[in-house]
Every structure is written in structure tokens, then in C-alpha cells.
Design an enzyme around this catalytic site. Structure first.
Site, PDB file in Angstrom:
ATOM      1  CG  HIS A 163      -4.430  12.660 -24.623  1.00  0.00           C
ATOM      2  ND1 HIS A 163      -4.609  12.056 -23.293  1.00  0.00           N
ATOM      3  CD2 HIS A 163      -4.306  11.811 -25.572  1.00  0.00           C
ATOM      4  CE1 HIS A 163      -3.164  11.460 -23.468  1.00  0.00           C
ATOM      5  NE2 HIS A 163      -3.175  10.833 -24.911  1.00  0.00           N
ATOM      6  CG  ASP A 197      -6.726  13.363 -22.308  1.00  0.00           C
ATOM      7  OD1 ASP A 197      -7.396  12.611 -22.428  1.00  0.00           O
ATOM      8  OD2 ASP A 197      -5.831  13.661 -21.676  1.00  0.00           O
ATOM      9  CB  SER A 248      -0.368   9.561 -23.002  1.00  0.00           C
ATOM     10  OG  SER A 248      -1.588   8.637 -23.584  1.00  0.00           O
ATOM     11  CD1 TRP A 249       4.284   4.110 -22.969  1.00  0.00           C
ATOM     12  CD2 TRP A 249       3.350   3.347 -21.806  1.00  0.00           C
ATOM     13  NE1 TRP A 249       4.856   3.306 -22.844  1.00  0.00           N
ATOM     14  CE2 TRP A 249       4.057   2.699 -21.201  1.00  0.00           C
ATOM     15  CE3 TRP A 249       2.143   2.716 -20.224  1.00  0.00           C
ATOM     16  CZ2 TRP A 249       4.955   1.843 -20.447  1.00  0.00           C
ATOM     17  CZ3 TRP A 249       2.701   1.826 -19.022  1.00  0.00           C
ATOM     18  CH2 TRP A 249       3.733   1.093 -19.828  1.00  0.00           C
TER      19      TRP A 249
END
Length: 394
Positions: A368, A340, A184-185
Site C-alpha cells: 500500500h 495492497d 489512499s484517502w
């Protein structure tokens, strides 16, 4: 990483599947009798397993099989919980300190885990993706998150500050180079860090790709994902008056930075719950409850919003894609859930098209979260593959 000349690197899976070239498959007809009755699918599986265990060429595969050696399967199960063998606090600026920890093998191959958010912090379960007998596992909480201080602080908190912190931590721990793992980030930061310091990265494992482009922010925070989760969206939307709904990121920024703490907490809960309700293919009540934790939510929402409002502090929308040449040589795997909603597959696909040398694994039955079974299995297997390559001197 692509096996030289004979395996493509796209995988679409709830079970791993790749396409060996026909020349290699035909040559497998000449294996010893114990291996001659493979179906086409069986031969494909053999080639994939050979790649995972560090076999780099067709002759090496043929020689190995002619000797009668069997290839084991990669482990795909999360490792048991382990406790850190060392922890610490590192001062990285005049106002910020970051919490770090090490677990696993103190003399093992170092891997650094980059958490999501930004602002999400680390958890003990993050250690379970790595073989603790082989890996020296380094976790740390990014500025303002988790056990780092000051909590939820936005001052001196940019992508470039975090990249500097990763380097300071590497130097503090006296690590020459390390494997980088982020989702993710964390995938955003892993790409940015690796592009800035490619000589310090031995391998990359990326999950739930987020390139922090305007269309990705708009998809999730300006109504796109609401088409899939209209029920969850209503609570996020309704905190903001109708006359401020032209940009939810701006509207939430006002509230997350309000002088009134209760206004901050209310906005933080709504922001965080929206993401937690959409992070799994199937609802995960434990994850959703994290949105009710004011301490966690405040850091998560404030820091995320701060970065998204500032476009990740990147000089251009396509910055990470534009700089792939810096890391094209690094062994890398992209793991992406097909469904996701937080970081839709378009970003992973764009990264794959810009970086076809990286393995690309699409988990057909996942959203996700790294904790979904199919994604967790692929992440563990990818770390196992990199482990085997290192053991075999590749």
C-alpha cells in the site's frame, strides 16, 4: 494518457511495460540503422518512452527517430529533500485553521499533495515525489491533522469541508489551476475534488485507490484483511469486548469519542497500529512505531473513524465511480500495489474499468505505502511524464 492510436494504457510492473499496436512496431523497421536492430521488446520500450516525453502521434515518433534523436529515460528516483520557501496558516472556518507550505520553484507548475488517512497529515518526504526545479509543490494538513488546529477535531470536518478548503487554499495562493496528487484517502479526496472542480485540475496522480465503499471498509475493519494479517488483527480485535464485535467501526467510535482521554488514546493506538502493520508488503518498523505516538494516533484514528462511520459523507456508495464523466478528459494515472491489503486492488480495477482513459500501473512487488520502492518509482516517473507533457505544450 493514451498515445494517439498506438499504445494501450495498462501497465503491470516492477518494470514498466505496455503494448504498442503492431502497425507502429512494424513501421519502426524503417528507422535509421542505429535503431534497426531493436527486438520487439525494445520497440515497445521505445514507444513507451516516446509517450512519456510528449510524443503524441505515430508520424511524430517516426520523424523524431528518423532525425537520429535519442530518447532519455524518465527519472524514477525520489528527489532530494527540500525545505519550504513559504509556510502559513489559513483560517477556513470559524473553528478550523489549516497549515500549508510551498517548496520547489515559486514560478513552477503548481501541484497540490493530498495526504492520506484522513487524519494522517503531511511529512517532509512528501515533497520528494516532485522535481523541485519544475514544480511549485503545495502541501497542507487537512482539518484536525498535523499542524492544523484544533487537533483531532471532528466538528465541521467532512469531505465537502475539505473540498472547500482546497479551493480556499488555491485562491489564497492565487493559483488558477493545478496538478492534483493523492494516495489512499488522498485518492478519494483527489477524485471528489476534481469531480467538483474539474476546470481547476491540470492532471491527476492517484495511488492506492480508496473509493470509500462499504465493501472496502468491511474488508479492512470487519475481518477480511485479518485472513492475511491474523497476528496484527488480534490486538485490534481484542480491545473490543466480544459482545460489541458485530461492527468494529462502531465499537471504536465509542472509545475514540469517550470522555476519558486514556480510553481515547488506547483505542487510537490500536486502530493506528493495525493500519501501520499492514501498509507495507514487507514490515516497516519505523511506520509501525507511528502507532505508538499518541498525538499522531489520536488525529489519525478519530478522523478516519469519523469519516468511515459516515460513509465519507457521500450521497451513495458508488458516488465517485458514478461521476467519472466529470473528469474523463483529465490526464490521469492510477498507481496500485498488487498486494495492497489496506486498499485492495479491486477498487483500482473498478476505477480503471470505469475510466479506461486513465493510465493504470500495477506494481507487481508492492503493498500500500507510497514509500515502497516500486510505488515511489512509478509516482516519480508519472510526475516526470506530466512534466514533459507540460513542457511540450500538451
Amino acid at each position: 494518457m493514451v498515445l494517439l492510436g498506438f499504445v494501450s494504457n495498462i501497465t503491470i510492473t516492477s518494470r514498466t511495460f505496455s503494448l504498442p499496436h503492431t502497425s507502429t512496431l512494424s513501421r519502426l523497421r524503417f528507422l535509421p540503422s542505429s535503431h534497426q536492430n531493436f527486438t520487439l521488446a525494445g520497440r515497445k520500450d521505445l514507444v513507451i518512452r516516446a509517450q512519456n516525453f510528449g510524443v503524441k502521434s505515430e508520424p511524430e515518433l517516426i520523424d523524431m527517430m528518423e532525425s537520429g534523436k535519442e530518447l532519455p529515460e524518465l527519472n524514477r528516483n525520489l528527489y532530494p529533500y527540500v525545505e519550504p520557501y513559504s509556510t502559513g496558516i489559513l483560517k477556513v472556518s470559524d473553528i478550523h485553521t489549516i497549515y500549508w507550505e510551498q517548496s520547489g520553484n515559486p514560478t513552477g507548475h503548481p501541484v497540490v499533495f493530498l495526504h492520506g488517512g484522513p487524519g494522517g497529515g503531511t511529512t517532509p518526504s512528501n515533497r520528494r515525489f516532485f522535481d523541485p526545479d519544475f514544480y511549485r509543490i503545495i502541501l497542507f494538513d487537512q482539518r484536525g491533522a498535523g499542524k492544523s488546529t484544533p487537533h483531532a477535531c471532528l466538528d465541521q470536518n467532512t469531505t465537502w469541508d475539505l473540498i472547500d478548503d482546497i479551493e480556499k487554499l488555491r485562491q489564497h495562493l492565487e493559483i488558477p489551476e493545478w496538478q492534483v496528487f493523492g494516495g489512499s484517502w488522498g485518492s478519494t479526496l483527489a477524485l471528489a475534488y476534481s469531480q467538483a472542480h474539474p476546470d481547476k485540475v491540470t492532471g491527476l496522480v492517484l495511488r492506492g485507490i480508496f473509493l470509500l465503499r462499504k465493501k472496502e471498509i468491511d474488508w479492512f475493519y470487519e475481518g477480511g484483511a485479518a485472513a492475511i494479517y491474523p497476528d496484527a488483527w488480534e490486538s485490534f480485535r481484542d480491545l473490543i469486548p466480544e459482545n460489541e464485535r458485530s461492527c468494529f467501526v462502531d465499537a471504536y467510535s465509542k472509545r475514540l469519542n469517550s470522555d476519558d482521554k486514556e480510553t481515547q488514546y488506547a483505542a487510537a493506538r490500536a486502530w493506528t497500529k493495525w493500519e501501520m502493520m499492514t501498509a507495507h508488503l514487507l514490515p516497516n518498523e519505523e511506520n509501525i512505531k507511528r502507532g505508538e505516538d499518541d498525538i499522531f494516533s489520536l488525529a489519525f484514528a478519530r478522523i478516519e473513524n469519523h469519516y468511515f462511520l459516515n460513509k465519507g459523507f457521500f450521497p451513495s456508495d458508488s458516488f465517485l465511480l458514478d461521476n467519472i464523466d466529470n473528469i474523463r478528459h483529465i490526464n490521469a494515472t492510477i498507481v496500485q500495489g498488487r498486494y495492497d491489503v489496506c486498499c485492495p486492488m479491486m477498487s483500482a480495477w473498478d476505477l480503471h474499468k470505469a475510466w479506461p482513459e486513465a493510465d493504470f500501473k500495477v506494481v507487481a512487488d508492492a503493498g500500500h505505502s507510497a514509500n515502497e520502492p516500486g510505488i515511489a518509482a512509478e509516482l516519480v516517473a508519472t510526475n516526470e511524464k506530466l512534466k514533459n507533457l507540460i513542457k511540450n505544450g500538451h
